[in-house]
Each structure stands twice: as structure tokens, then as C-alpha cells.
Design a protein around this motif. Structure first.
Motif, short mmCIF file in Angstrom:
data_model
loop_
_atom_site.label_atom_id
_atom_site.label_comp_id
_atom_site.label_asym_id
_atom_site.label_seq_id
_atom_site.Cartn_x
_atom_site.Cartn_y
_atom_site.Cartn_z
N ALA A 87 4.39 3.63 3.20
CA ALA A 87 3.77 3.78 1.75
C ALA A 87 3.87 2.70 0.86
O ALA A 87 4.91 1.97 0.91
CB ALA A 87 4.63 5.03 1.10
N GLN A 88 2.70 2.32 0.25
CA GLN A 88 2.61 1.29 -0.69
C GLN A 88 3.04 1.65 -2.11
O GLN A 88 3.56 0.89 -2.92
CB GLN A 88 1.55 0.36 -0.76
N GLY A 89 3.08 2.81 -2.49
CA GLY A 89 3.23 3.36 -3.76
C GLY A 89 3.90 4.81 -3.82
O GLY A 89 3.59 5.74 -2.86
N ILE A 90 4.68 4.95 -4.62
CA ILE A 90 5.38 6.40 -4.80
C ILE A 90 5.50 6.88 -6.17
O ILE A 90 5.95 5.93 -6.89
CB ILE A 90 6.91 6.24 -4.14
N VAL A 123 5.89 0.09 -4.51
CA VAL A 123 5.87 0.32 -6.14
C VAL A 123 6.15 1.61 -6.45
O VAL A 123 5.51 2.46 -5.87
CB VAL A 123 4.60 -0.05 -6.57
N LYS A 124 7.18 2.07 -7.21
CA LYS A 124 7.42 3.37 -7.99
C LYS A 124 7.04 3.48 -9.25
O LYS A 124 6.99 2.55 -9.98
CB LYS A 124 8.96 3.42 -7.52
N ILE A 177 0.54 -2.74 -7.13
CA ILE A 177 0.58 -2.84 -5.74
C ILE A 177 -0.03 -4.12 -5.35
O ILE A 177 0.13 -5.07 -4.68
CB ILE A 177 -0.11 -1.63 -5.14
N MET A 178 -1.28 -4.38 -5.82
CA MET A 178 -2.25 -5.41 -5.85
C MET A 178 -1.53 -6.81 -6.39
O MET A 178 -1.89 -7.97 -5.73
CB MET A 178 -3.56 -5.55 -6.21
N GLU A 179 -0.28 -6.78 -6.98
CA GLU A 179 0.24 -8.06 -7.48
C GLU A 179 1.35 -8.34 -6.60
O GLU A 179 1.93 -9.57 -6.68
CB GLU A 179 0.94 -7.80 -8.86
N ILE A 180 1.64 -7.47 -5.35
CA ILE A 180 2.47 -7.90 -4.59
C ILE A 180 2.01 -8.37 -3.20
O ILE A 180 1.26 -7.43 -2.60
CB ILE A 180 3.57 -6.66 -4.32
N PRO A 181 2.23 -9.61 -2.78
CA PRO A 181 1.37 -10.17 -1.55
C PRO A 181 1.68 -9.18 -0.31
O PRO A 181 0.58 -9.07 0.56
CB PRO A 181 2.07 -11.55 -1.37
N LEU A 183 2.29 -6.37 0.11
CA LEU A 183 1.62 -5.14 -0.07
C LEU A 183 0.01 -5.17 0.00
O LEU A 183 -0.53 -4.35 0.86
CB LEU A 183 1.77 -4.23 -1.37
N LEU A 184 -0.36 -6.28 -0.55
CA LEU A 184 -1.90 -6.40 -0.45
C LEU A 184 -2.35 -6.75 1.00
O LEU A 184 -3.18 -6.31 1.60
CB LEU A 184 -1.98 -7.64 -1.12
N GLU A 185 -1.25 -7.49 1.91
CA GLU A 185 -1.54 -7.91 3.17
C GLU A 185 -1.72 -6.55 4.00
O GLU A 185 -2.62 -6.12 4.90
CB GLU A 185 -0.35 -8.42 3.73
N GLU A 186 -0.81 -5.39 3.52
CA GLU A 186 -0.74 -4.04 4.32
C GLU A 186 -1.81 -3.51 3.70
O GLU A 186 -2.38 -2.83 4.92
CB GLU A 186 0.55 -3.36 4.05
N GLY A 187 -2.43 -3.61 2.90
CA GLY A 187 -3.76 -2.85 2.43
C GLY A 187 -4.75 -3.38 3.24
O GLY A 187 -5.81 -2.72 3.51
#
Length: 208
Positions: A87-90, A123-124, A177-181, A183-187
């Protein structure tokens, strides 16, 4: 609406997995419905785990959010690890009119996130729902802000009923989420591997 182009991987830039957690009855499903109801008609009560997909544009990027909603998890403990995986966001939801749902977030749910989340950068966001019932409020906005700070979460109060702040909740989460490299990569990777991930396949999405 009839075109299937929404499913082709060329139609979005990133795909993120978002979880909704919190006590039963705090309005997790309602938040989700309120967020995607423009596009989705079928709303059955949550049994176990349910997910909905929302395509949206945030910060100039086309995103595919797969938002997972749980019924009062207690009966479904075995799902927990696969539910949290990747999960990228909770979104941690409580009901501003029921103090125990707020207390349980810090005493139960936040600990569970620490235990099961496979993603350190995840990101929570803490969300106080049902602000439309302000006269019955049992948890102040200040307390929400303080807990969010303590847990390292973003914070919003909203109402699934009036839709106040509902879109902001998911959009702000996506922007963060998009500010975190990582997580962006995972996306990006999620899009590449999203072939028939939701069909039941042997050794499919839930086996590590």
C-alpha cells in the motif's frame, strides 16, 4: 462510457493502492462511495474486503487508485498481511461523534499499521468523519490534529454525507504520495504488472 480504453495501461501514469482502516461504522464505505459515486452505482455492504477503482487527475498526472475498504477487520485477521502489502497510502478513519473510534485508532489501528505495513514510506492520513453532526461531536478538531502529528499523519475532517472534504482527502493523499520517489516508482511499476491481477490466478496477487 462504453469504451474500454480506461483499462489499457496507456491511460494513466501511476497506479496506487490505498487502504481505508478504522472501526466498524465510522463511515469507511460511505467515504469511498461518496468519492467514487459519480462513476459507480453498485453498493453492497462490505463483507470482508472490497475494493473500488477510481481514475483521477491530480497534479497534472493521471492516476489509478485502487482503494481497499474493510469490514470491521476483527473477524478477518487472516487477511491483514496481504491487505497491507504494497500500500502506498493508508487512510485511518474515525467518527468525530464516537470517542472510542478515535481512541482505537491510536491504540489498535496505528499499531497494526506499524506491524503490517510493508512500506516504510507509506503516506498516512487521519480522517475524522461525520462533521455534519457537529452538535454530537465528541472529539475536537484540535485532538485530531494532535494525534495526526503524533502518528506522523496528514489530517482532515470530512463528511461522507455532505461530501465535504471527501475529494480533498484522496487528492491530498495522492499528491503527497507523488512527492515520495520510492512510492512514485512503485506507482509506475504497478502499472507494468497490472495485467489480470484481480482475476483469481494460482500464486496471484496475495502470495508473496
Amino acid at each position: 462510457m462504453g469504451s474500454s480504453s480506461g483499462q489499457s495501461s496507456g491511460s494513466y501514469d501511476f497506479s496506487f493502492k490505498i487502504l481505508l482502516i478504522g472501526d466498524s461504522g465510522v463511515g469507511k464505505s460511505s467515504l469511498l462511495v461518496s468519492f467514487i459515486s459519480a462513476a459507480v452505482e453498485d453498493l453492497s455492504p462490505t463483507i470482508g474486503v472490497d475494493f473500488k477503482i477510481k481514475l483521477l487527475k491530480v497534479g497534472g498526472k493521471r492516476l489509478k487508485l485502487t482503494i481497499w475498504d474493510t469490514a470491521g477487520q476483527e473477524r478477518f485477521r487472516t487477511l491483514t498481511t496481504s491487505y497491507y502489502r504494497g500500500a502506498q497510502g493508508i487512510v485511518l478513519v474515525y467518527d468525530v461523534t464516537r470517542r472510542e473510534t478515535f481512541t482505537n485508532l491510536s491504540e489498535i489501528w496505528a499499531k497494526e499499521v506499524d506491524l503490517y505495513s510493508t512500506n516504510q514510506d507509506c503516506v498516512k492520513m487521519l480522517v475524522g468523519n461525520k462533521v455534519d453532526r457537529d452538535s454530537e461531536r465528541a472529539v475536537s478538531r484540535e485532538e485530531g490534529t494532535a494525534l495526526a502529528k503524533e502518528l506522523g499523519c496528514m489530517f482532515l475532517e470530512c463528511s461522507a454525507k455532505t461530501r465535504e472534504n471527501v475529494e480533498q482527502c484522496f487528492e491530498e493523499l495522492a499528491l503527497k504520495i507523488m512527492e515520495i520517489p520510492s512510492l512514485l516508482e512503485e506507482g509506475k511499476r504497478n502499472i507494468l504488472k497490472q495485467k489480470p491481477e484481480y482475476q483469481a490466478q494460482p500464486g496471484g496477487c496475495c502470495s508473496s
